[in-house]
Design an enzyme around this catalytic site. Structure first.
Site, PDB file in Angstrom:
ATOM      1  N   THR A  62     -21.652   3.731   3.307  1.00  0.00           N
ATOM      2  CA  THR A  62     -22.980   4.008   2.524  1.00  0.00           C
ATOM      3  C   THR A  62     -23.457   5.468   2.996  1.00  0.00           C
ATOM      4  OG1 THR A  62     -23.806   1.804   3.494  1.00  0.00           O
ATOM      5  CG2 THR A  62     -25.483   3.212   2.956  1.00  0.00           C
ATOM      6  N   THR A 109     -13.776  -0.612  -2.439  1.00  0.00           N
ATOM      7  CA  THR A 109     -14.862  -1.579  -3.193  1.00  0.00           C
ATOM      8  C   THR A 109     -15.752  -0.368  -3.537  1.00  0.00           C
ATOM      9  OG1 THR A 109     -14.766  -3.368  -1.607  1.00  0.00           O
ATOM     10  CG2 THR A 109     -16.871  -2.963  -2.784  1.00  0.00           C
ATOM     11  N   ALA A 153     -10.007 -10.614   4.637  1.00  0.00           N
ATOM     12  CA  ALA A 153     -11.220 -10.762   5.801  1.00  0.00           C
ATOM     13  C   ALA A 153     -10.158 -10.083   6.916  1.00  0.00           C
ATOM     14  CB  ALA A 153     -11.685 -11.855   5.856  1.00  0.00           C
ATOM     15  N   CYS A 206     -18.550  -3.874   5.761  1.00  0.00           N
ATOM     16  CA  CYS A 206     -18.538  -4.235   4.522  1.00  0.00           C
ATOM     17  C   CYS A 206     -19.856  -4.881   4.028  1.00  0.00           C
ATOM     18  CB  CYS A 206     -17.330  -4.717   3.726  1.00  0.00           C
ATOM     19  SG  CYS A 206     -16.016  -3.590   3.746  1.00  0.00           S
ATOM     20  N   PHE A 232     -16.831  -7.416  15.859  1.00  0.00           N
ATOM     21  CA  PHE A 232     -17.783  -8.065  14.781  1.00  0.00           C
ATOM     22  C   PHE A 232     -17.409  -9.416  14.461  1.00  0.00           C
ATOM     23  CE2 PHE A 232     -16.323  -8.430  10.301  1.00  0.00           C
ATOM     24  CZ  PHE A 232     -15.069  -7.778  10.648  1.00  0.00           C
ATOM     25  N   LYS A 233     -16.277  -9.686  14.771  1.00  0.00           N
ATOM     26  CA  LYS A 233     -15.659 -11.089  14.661  1.00  0.00           C
ATOM     27  C   LYS A 233     -14.484 -11.277  15.447  1.00  0.00           C
ATOM     28  CE  LYS A 233     -13.161 -12.223  10.833  1.00  0.00           C
ATOM     29  NZ  LYS A 233     -12.651 -12.634   9.475  1.00  0.00           N
TER      30      LYS A 233
HETATM   31  P1  NAD Z   1     -10.802   2.843   6.610  1.00  0.00           P
HETATM   32  O1  NAD Z   1     -11.974   3.543   6.923  1.00  0.00           O
HETATM   33  O2  NAD Z   1     -10.317   1.830   7.733  1.00  0.00           O
HETATM   34  O3  NAD Z   1      -9.644   3.518   5.802  1.00  0.00           O
HETATM   35  C1  NAD Z   1     -10.092   4.326   4.719  1.00  0.00           C
HETATM   36  C2  NAD Z   1      -8.895   5.593   5.090  1.00  0.00           C
HETATM   37  O4  NAD Z   1      -8.948   6.371   3.956  1.00  0.00           O
HETATM   38  C3  NAD Z   1      -9.106   6.394   6.390  1.00  0.00           C
HETATM   39  O5  NAD Z   1      -7.947   6.177   7.276  1.00  0.00           O
HETATM   40  C4  NAD Z   1      -9.376   7.742   5.667  1.00  0.00           C
HETATM   41  O6  NAD Z   1      -8.771   8.753   6.767  1.00  0.00           O
HETATM   42  C5  NAD Z   1      -8.462   7.805   4.698  1.00  0.00           C
HETATM   43  N1  NAD Z   1      -9.299   8.659   3.621  1.00  0.00           N
HETATM   44  C6  NAD Z   1     -10.193   9.229   3.244  1.00  0.00           C
HETATM   45  N2  NAD Z   1     -10.249  10.026   2.343  1.00  0.00           N
HETATM   46  C7  NAD Z   1      -8.813  10.299   1.936  1.00  0.00           C
HETATM   47  C8  NAD Z   1      -8.390  11.129   1.312  1.00  0.00           C
HETATM   48  N3  NAD Z   1      -8.968  12.010   0.322  1.00  0.00           N
HETATM   49  N4  NAD Z   1      -7.117  11.279   1.224  1.00  0.00           N
HETATM   50  C9  NAD Z   1      -6.519  10.395   1.956  1.00  0.00           C
HETATM   51  N5  NAD Z   1      -7.022   9.534   2.816  1.00  0.00           N
HETATM   52  C10 NAD Z   1      -8.135   9.533   2.978  1.00  0.00           C
HETATM   53  O7  NAD Z   1     -11.501   1.635   5.537  1.00  0.00           O
HETATM   54  P2  NAD Z   1     -11.115   0.321   5.064  1.00  0.00           P
HETATM   55  O8  NAD Z   1     -11.863  -0.714   5.912  1.00  0.00           O
HETATM   56  O9  NAD Z   1      -9.565   0.180   4.807  1.00  0.00           O
HETATM   57  O10 NAD Z   1     -11.816   0.100   3.716  1.00  0.00           O
HETATM   58  C11 NAD Z   1     -11.209   1.035   2.528  1.00  0.00           C
HETATM   59  C12 NAD Z   1     -11.967   0.417   1.354  1.00  0.00           C
HETATM   60  O11 NAD Z   1     -11.423  -1.037   1.161  1.00  0.00           O
HETATM   61  C13 NAD Z   1     -13.549   0.436   1.431  1.00  0.00           C
HETATM   62  O12 NAD Z   1     -13.924   0.692   0.085  1.00  0.00           O
HETATM   63  C14 NAD Z   1     -13.877  -1.269   1.678  1.00  0.00           C
HETATM   64  O13 NAD Z   1     -15.048  -1.279   1.186  1.00  0.00           O
HETATM   65  C15 NAD Z   1     -12.896  -1.896   1.008  1.00  0.00           C
HETATM   66  N6  NAD Z   1     -12.582  -3.088   1.855  1.00  0.00           N
HETATM   67  C16 NAD Z   1     -12.491  -3.204   3.095  1.00  0.00           C
HETATM   68  C17 NAD Z   1     -11.939  -4.574   3.702  1.00  0.00           C
HETATM   69  C18 NAD Z   1     -11.928  -4.657   5.373  1.00  0.00           C
HETATM   70  O14 NAD Z   1     -11.751  -5.623   5.620  1.00  0.00           O
HETATM   71  N7  NAD Z   1     -12.072  -3.484   5.913  1.00  0.00           N
HETATM   72  C19 NAD Z   1     -11.824  -5.624   2.842  1.00  0.00           C
HETATM   73  C20 NAD Z   1     -11.944  -5.362   1.339  1.00  0.00           C
HETATM   74  C21 NAD Z   1     -12.224  -4.240   1.018  1.00  0.00           C
HETATM   75  C1  UGA Z   2     -15.621  -9.975   4.433  1.00  0.00           C
HETATM   76  C2  UGA Z   2     -14.982 -11.068   3.286  1.00  0.00           C
HETATM   77  O1  UGA Z   2     -14.870 -12.182   3.925  1.00  0.00           O
HETATM   78  C3  UGA Z   2     -13.755 -10.697   2.695  1.00  0.00           C
HETATM   79  O2  UGA Z   2     -13.429 -11.597   1.502  1.00  0.00           O
HETATM   80  C4  UGA Z   2     -14.044  -9.152   2.030  1.00  0.00           C
HETATM   81  O3  UGA Z   2     -12.675  -8.561   1.425  1.00  0.00           O
HETATM   82  C5  UGA Z   2     -14.410  -8.197   3.185  1.00  0.00           C
HETATM   83  O4  UGA Z   2     -15.658  -8.575   3.814  1.00  0.00           O
HETATM   84  C6  UGA Z   2     -14.576  -6.885   2.722  1.00  0.00           C
HETATM   85  O5  UGA Z   2     -14.810  -6.508   1.601  1.00  0.00           O
HETATM   86  O6  UGA Z   2     -14.763  -5.873   3.724  1.00  0.00           O
HETATM   87  P1  UGA Z   2     -14.761  -9.269   6.818  1.00  0.00           P
HETATM   88  O7  UGA Z   2     -16.004  -8.736   6.804  1.00  0.00           O
HETATM   89  O8  UGA Z   2     -13.655  -8.979   7.383  1.00  0.00           O
HETATM   90  O9  UGA Z   2     -14.432  -9.974   5.384  1.00  0.00           O
HETATM   91  O10 UGA Z   2     -15.013 -10.853   7.603  1.00  0.00           O
HETATM   92  P2  UGA Z   2     -15.576 -12.140   7.420  1.00  0.00           P
HETATM   93  O11 UGA Z   2     -14.759 -13.196   7.891  1.00  0.00           O
HETATM   94  O12 UGA Z   2     -16.268 -12.539   6.223  1.00  0.00           O
HETATM   95  O13 UGA Z   2     -16.843 -12.021   8.449  1.00  0.00           O
HETATM   96  C7  UGA Z   2     -18.182 -11.026   8.364  1.00  0.00           C
HETATM   97  C8  UGA Z   2     -19.145 -11.357   9.548  1.00  0.00           C
HETATM   98  O14 UGA Z   2     -20.011 -12.519   9.166  1.00  0.00           O
HETATM   99  C9  UGA Z   2     -18.595 -11.435  10.715  1.00  0.00           C
HETATM  100  O15 UGA Z   2     -19.268 -10.677  11.676  1.00  0.00           O
HETATM  101  C10 UGA Z   2     -18.610 -13.140  11.018  1.00  0.00           C
HETATM  102  O16 UGA Z   2     -18.802 -13.315  12.522  1.00  0.00           O
HETATM  103  C11 UGA Z   2     -19.844 -13.281  10.144  1.00  0.00           C
HETATM  104  N1  UGA Z   2     -19.862 -14.843  10.123  1.00  0.00           N
HETATM  105  C12 UGA Z   2     -18.987 -15.228   9.026  1.00  0.00           C
HETATM  106  C13 UGA Z   2     -20.997 -15.569  10.534  1.00  0.00           C
HETATM  107  O17 UGA Z   2     -21.702 -15.177  11.270  1.00  0.00           O
HETATM  108  N2  UGA Z   2     -20.887 -17.016  10.053  1.00  0.00           N
HETATM  109  C14 UGA Z   2     -20.009 -17.425   9.200  1.00  0.00           C
HETATM  110  O18 UGA Z   2     -19.942 -18.735   8.925  1.00  0.00           O
HETATM  111  C15 UGA Z   2     -18.980 -16.503   8.633  1.00  0.00           C
END
Ligand code: NAD
Ligand code: UGA
Length: 457
Positions: free
Chosen positions: A93, A131, A162, A274, A336-337
Site C-alpha cells: 500500500t 497482485t 496461501a 495481502c 499472522f497465521k
Molecule cells: P515479498 O516482499 O516477499 O517479495 C518481493 C521481492 O521483490 C522482494 O524480495 C524485493 O526485494 C523484490 N524486488 C522489489 N523490487 C525489485 C526489483 N526492481 N528487481 C528485483 N527484485 C525486486 O512479496 P511477496 O509476498 O512475494 O508478494 C509479491 C506479490 O505477490 C505481491 O504483489 C503480492 O500481493 C502477491 N501475492 C502474495 C502472496 C503471499 O502469500 N505473500 C500470495 C499471492 C500473491
Molecule cells: C491469502 C489467500 O488465501 C490466498 O489465496 C492469496 O493468494 C493470498 O492471500 C495473497 O494474495 O497474498 P494468506 O494471507 O497467505 O493467503 O493466508 P490465509 O489462509 O488466507 O489467511 C489470511 C488471514 O485470515 C490469516 O490471518 C488467518 O488467520 C485469517 N483467517 C483465515 C481467519 O481469521 N479465519 C479463517 O477462517 C481463515
C-alpha cells in the site's frame, strides 16, 4: 545440457521463491532463475537456512537448487538470457502522496518494467505474477512498447497460494488463471504459459480470460475471502452478547452447500501482507471510478477487521478488572497465521502495542516468527521479552492471549502452565483452538472468541 525453456522470475519473495521452486521441481527440462535486488535474501536462498519458513519448501529447493533452479542478483543478465519473465515484486500500500494508505505502490513494479525494457535484446513474454490493480498491464505495455527492436507480450497470471500451505497449493491449485490479449501473439504466449503449468496441473484447471478480468479476479478473490472472515467475526461479537456459540453457528451456516464451510473461523481478525492491501486497493479503484457505495461496502470489511482486534483488547481489559498495568501477559503466537514465520500485518502487532500502551508487560512466544516479531517490536516502548519455549514464556504471567493457531498450542500441558502462572490466571483464545472446558476445570478463567466465557468468579 540444453534446457527446453529458460524462465526468469524477478522478485525472490514469498511468491517468487516457492512458485519458481515448484516449476523447477515439476519441470526438470526447464531452467529457472530467480533474481532480486536484495542480496541478503538471495544469499539466504542459496544457503541451508531459507529466507522464509514454509512446510515442504526446503525439500523442493534442495532437490532443484543448482540443478535447474538458480538464485542470483544479476538482474541484467537474467533479463538478457531468458525469454519468459515472471514479475513477482512487492506491491504494498502506498504510504505517501496521492492515494496514500489506499492505493497500490507501483514503484517496484514500474522499475522492473523499465529494467526489462533496458536490458532486453530479444522478444519476451512478461507475466504479471504480483497482485496489481486492474489495467496495470496497460501501463506495463505503454512502458515496454517504447522500442521497435524487441516485442513484449504481456500476460496476467495471478498467484493464489496461501502462506503456510504454499507448497500444497502450488502442487494442487484450485485453478491457474491466465489473462491475455485476444490477438494471435497474445494467444500464442498464453499457450506457452499454459504448457508450463500443464506439466503437473490438469488442463481443465488452467483457465483463461482477458487481462483485465484476470487482474481483477485476483483482488476480488482476496476481497471475498476477507469478507467471509469479517462476516463471521461480526457475528462473533453478537454471539458474545447473546450466549450463542460462534463455532456452532459456523458449522450450521457452513453446512449449506451454497455457503460452504471454509474460512468461517472466528478470530482476532485477518492479517498477512495481502488482504488489507488488496481490499484497500479495490476501495481506491472504486472511488476513482466514482463508485462510492461499492467502495464503502468493501471498506467495511477492513473496518470490521480492525474492530475485532480492538474488541479483543477491550475484552481483556474488562475481564482483568479494567487495568492491565504491570500485569504480565504472554502472547502465544505472533505470526499472522500458523505454519509461517511471516508477521506482516499480523493482528499480534496491534495487540502487542495496545497491551504495552495499557502498561502491561508482554512475553512473546512463537515457534517460527520470533525473528520477525523482534523486528516488528523494535523501538516500541515498554517491557517486552521473547521466549522460545511456551512453558517458560507463560511463567508468572497473569494471562495468556492465544493469537496464532499453531498446532503445538493445542497439545500443551495446561496444568503445568497453570501451576506456574499468577492467579487468577486467564486465557483469551483469539483462535478458539483450545479445549476450553478442560482449561476451565484446571482453574483458568477462559475467554474464547464468540462464545460465553467460562469463569470462576
Ligand atoms: P515479498 O516482499 O516477499 O517479495 C518481493 C521481492 O521483490 C522482494 O524480495 C524485493 O526485494 C523484490 N524486488 C522489489 N523490487 C525489485 C526489483 N526492481 N528487481 C528485483 N527484485 C525486486 O512479496 P511477496 O509476498 O512475494 O508478494 C509479491 C506479490 O505477490 C505481491 O504483489 C503480492 O500481493 C502477491 N501475492 C502474495 C502472496 C503471499 O502469500 N505473500 C500470495 C499471492 C500473491
Ligand atoms: C491469502 C489467500 O488465501 C490466498 O489465496 C492469496 O493468494 C493470498 O492471500 C495473497 O494474495 O497474498 P494468506 O494471507 O497467505 O493467503 O493466508 P490465509 O489462509 O488466507 O489467511 C489470511 C488471514 O485470515 C490469516 O490471518 C488467518 O488467520 C485469517 N483467517 C483465515 C481467519 O481469521 N479465519 C479463517 O477462517 C481463515
Amino acid at each position: 545440457m540444453k534446457f527446453e525453456k529458460n524462465i526468469l522470475c524477478i522478485g525472490a519473495g514469498y511468491v517468487g521463491g516457492p512458485t519458481m521452486a515448484m516449476i523447477a521441481y515439476k519441470c526438470p527440462r526447464y531452467r529457472i532463475t530467480v533474481v532480486d535486488i536484495n542480496s541478503t535474501r538471495i544469499a539466504e536462498w542459496n544457503s541451508e537456512e531459507l529466507p522464509i519458513y514454509e512446510p515442504g519448501l526446503d525439500e523442493i529447493v534442495r532437490a532443484t537448487s543448482g540443478k535447474n533452479l538458480f538464485f542470483s542478483t544479476d538482474i541484467e543478465g537474467g533479463i538478457r538470457d531468458n525469454d519468459i519473465i515472471f514479475v513477482s515484486v512487492n506491491t504494498p500500500t502506498k504510504t505517501f502522496g496521492a492515494g496514500a494508505g489506499m492505493a497500490a505502490d507501483l514503484q517496484y513494479w514500474e522499475k522492473t518494467a523499465r529494467q526489462i525494457l533496458q536490458y532486453s535484446k530479444s522478444s519476451k513474454i512478461v507475466i504479471e505474477k504480483s497482485t496489481l490493480p486492474v489495467k496495470t498491464a496497460q501501463a506495463m505495455e505503454n512502458i515496454l512498447r517504447n522500442t521497435h527492436s524487441v516485442y513484449f507480450e504481456i500476460l496476467s497470471n495471478p498467484e493464489f497460494l496461501a502462506e503456510g500451505s504454499a507448497i500444497r497449493d502450488l502442487e494442487n491449485p484450485d485453478r491457474i488463471l491466465i489473462g491475455s490479449q485476444d490477438t494471435e501473439s497474445g494467444l500464442k504466449a498464453r499457450e506457452t504459459l499454459a504448457e508450463i503449468y500443464a506439466n503437473w496441473v490438469p488442463r481443465e484447471k488452467i483457465i483463461t480470460s482477458n487481462i483485465w478480468s484476470s487482474e481483477l479476479s485476483k483482488i476480488v478473490s482476496n476481497a471475498f475471502l476477507a469478507q467471509r472472515i469479517s462476516s463471521i467475526n461480526a457475528i462473533s461479537a453478537l454471539c458474545e452478547k447473546t450466549d450463542a456459540d460462534i463455532t456452532e453457528v459456523s458449522r450450521a451456516v457452513g453446512m449449506d452447500s451454497r455457503i460452504g464451510s471454509k474460512f468461517l473461523n472466528a478470530s482476532i481478525g485477518f492479517g498477512g501482507s495481502c488482504f488489507k492491501k488488496d481490499i484497500l486497493n479495490l476501495v481506491y479503484l472504486c472511488r476513482h471510478y466514482g463508485l462510492n457505495e461499492v467502495a464503502d461496502y468493501w471498506e467495511s470489511v477492513v473496518k470490521i477487521n480492525q474492530y475485532q482486534q480492538v474488541r479483543f483488547i477491550l475484552n481483556m481489559l474488562t475481564a482483568m478488572f479494567n487495568t492491565l498495568t504491570d500485569k504480565k501477559i504472554c502472547l502465544f503466537g505472533f505470526a499472522f497465521k500458523a505454519n509461517t514465520g511471516d508477521t506482516r500485518e499480523s493482528p499480534a502487532i496491534f495487540i502487542a502495542r495496545r497491551l504495552l500502551e495499557e502498561k502491561a508487560e508482554i512475553v512473546i512466544t512463537d515457534p517460527k516468527a520470533l525473528r520477525n516479531a523482534r523486528a516488528d517490536m523494535a523501538g516500541v516502548n515498554g517491557k517486552i521479552s521473547f521466549v522460545e519455549d511456551p512453558y517458560m514464556a507463560a511463567e508468572e504471567c497473569h494471562a495468556i492471549a492465544l493469537l496464532t493457531e499453531w498446532e503445538i498450542y493445542r497439545n500443551l500441558d495446561f496444568q503445568k502452565i497453570y501451576d506456574t502462572m499468577a492467579k487468577p490466571a486467564s486465557i483469551f483464545d483469539g483462535r478458539n483452538i483450545l479445549d476450553h472446558k478442560r482449561c476451565f476445570d484446571i482453574g483458568f478463567n477462559v475467554y474464547p472468541t464468540g462464545k460465553p466465557p467460562l469463569t470462576h468468579f
